[in-house]
Write an enzyme that holds these catalytic residues in place. Structure first.
Site, PDB file in Angstrom:
ATOM      1  N   GLU A   1      -3.904  -7.958  -1.489  1.00 14.99           N
ATOM      2  CA  GLU A   1      -5.309  -7.745  -1.855  1.00 14.99           C
ATOM      3  C   GLU A   1      -5.528  -8.009  -3.351  1.00 14.99           C
ATOM      4  OE1 GLU A   1      -3.222  -5.667  -0.286  1.00 14.99           O
ATOM      5  OE2 GLU A   1      -4.327  -4.045   0.711  1.00 14.99           O
TER       6      GLU A   1
ATOM      7  N   CYS B   1      -3.836   0.420   0.193  1.00 12.50           N
ATOM      8  CA  CYS B   1      -3.316   1.601  -0.511  1.00 12.50           C
ATOM      9  C   CYS B   1      -4.323   2.017  -1.587  1.00 12.50           C
ATOM     10  CB  CYS B   1      -1.954   1.287  -1.136  1.00 12.50           C
ATOM     11  SG  CYS B   1      -2.056   0.195  -2.582  1.00 12.50           S
TER      12      CYS B   1
END
Lengths: 149, 149
Positions: free
Chosen positions: B55, B83
């Protein structure tokens, strides 16, 4: 008044550099085995990178220097309470000790909001020390935002 | 069985690339105004960078392409629940929509742990869609960790 520990004085100098560059004034320093290996100023605008917080830039520079994605025996000094992004990166990097200056009720994720390191799912918690240099760190931020209002 | 949406198929292909490179298999894709502008595979080991989640790399590449630290009108597709670090970056980047595949009870910060976007202090919440491609995304991760045990 006693002088600040050298790493926080360096982090504050980086924060002042950020302010002069028109960035939110936050600075960070990483020490490995007690020696400074990375210093960074917040720079998302200059770098066109929303992830370019001072902590992230310092962690990436330190990891490149050490040639590893684990920063064993490293301490991070930063002028402001880390956000969730930076707290997560600190855990991924396995930072040993985290020292931060001013607390951040709006964006902080250590003692505020998600309180990342207190979550049962947090896989690495550094030792944490706060408040060192918070007076100057907070004044830099207040002056920066006051000038922009 | 219907085929997966094209961005998730691309993200899964990037996750397979990560596995082949010995990295935890996660892939991400960013679309701007409906067009793919960034594709990334998880690469912390190869890049010696603990922040190099799929990401993060996709967000940084997309921001460089757009020349801005704000990813307006951008959607992020990722094979695994982000996360805390990545969720924070998604908020900083002002991602409009987040689509993720498998949920992550251990490291996830969207529906698990810090539940970052549900915090009152969270300053930007994307629209969130999950479960698309979760079967293949989860199988890739299970196979990867099983082979390392």
């Amino acid at each position: 008044m006693f002088p600040l520990p050298d790493p926080m004085a360096r982090a504050l100098a980086a924060a002042r550099d950020a302010a002069r560059a028109g960035e939110v004034p936050v600075g960070a320093v990483i020490l490995h085995a007690g020696k400074v290996i990375a210093t960074a100023a917040n720079a998302p605008r200059a770098l066109c990178d929303p992830t370019a917080h001072a902590e992230m830039l310092a962690i990436r520079a330190a990891a490149a220097t050490l040639g590893s994605d684990r920063l064993d025996d490293c301490d991070l000094w930063v002028t402001l309470e880390p956000c969730a992004m930076c707290a997560g990166a600190i855990a991924h990097a396995r930072i040993t000790r985290l020292y931060y200056g001013a607390s951040d009720a709006k964006g902080g994720a250590v003692e505020h909001g998600p309180r990342f390191f207190a979550q049962p799912t947090c896989h690495h918690r550094p030792e944490i020390y706060s408040g060192i240099g918070e007076g100057e760190a907070g004044a830099l931020l207040r002056d920066f935002f006051a000038a922009r209002r």
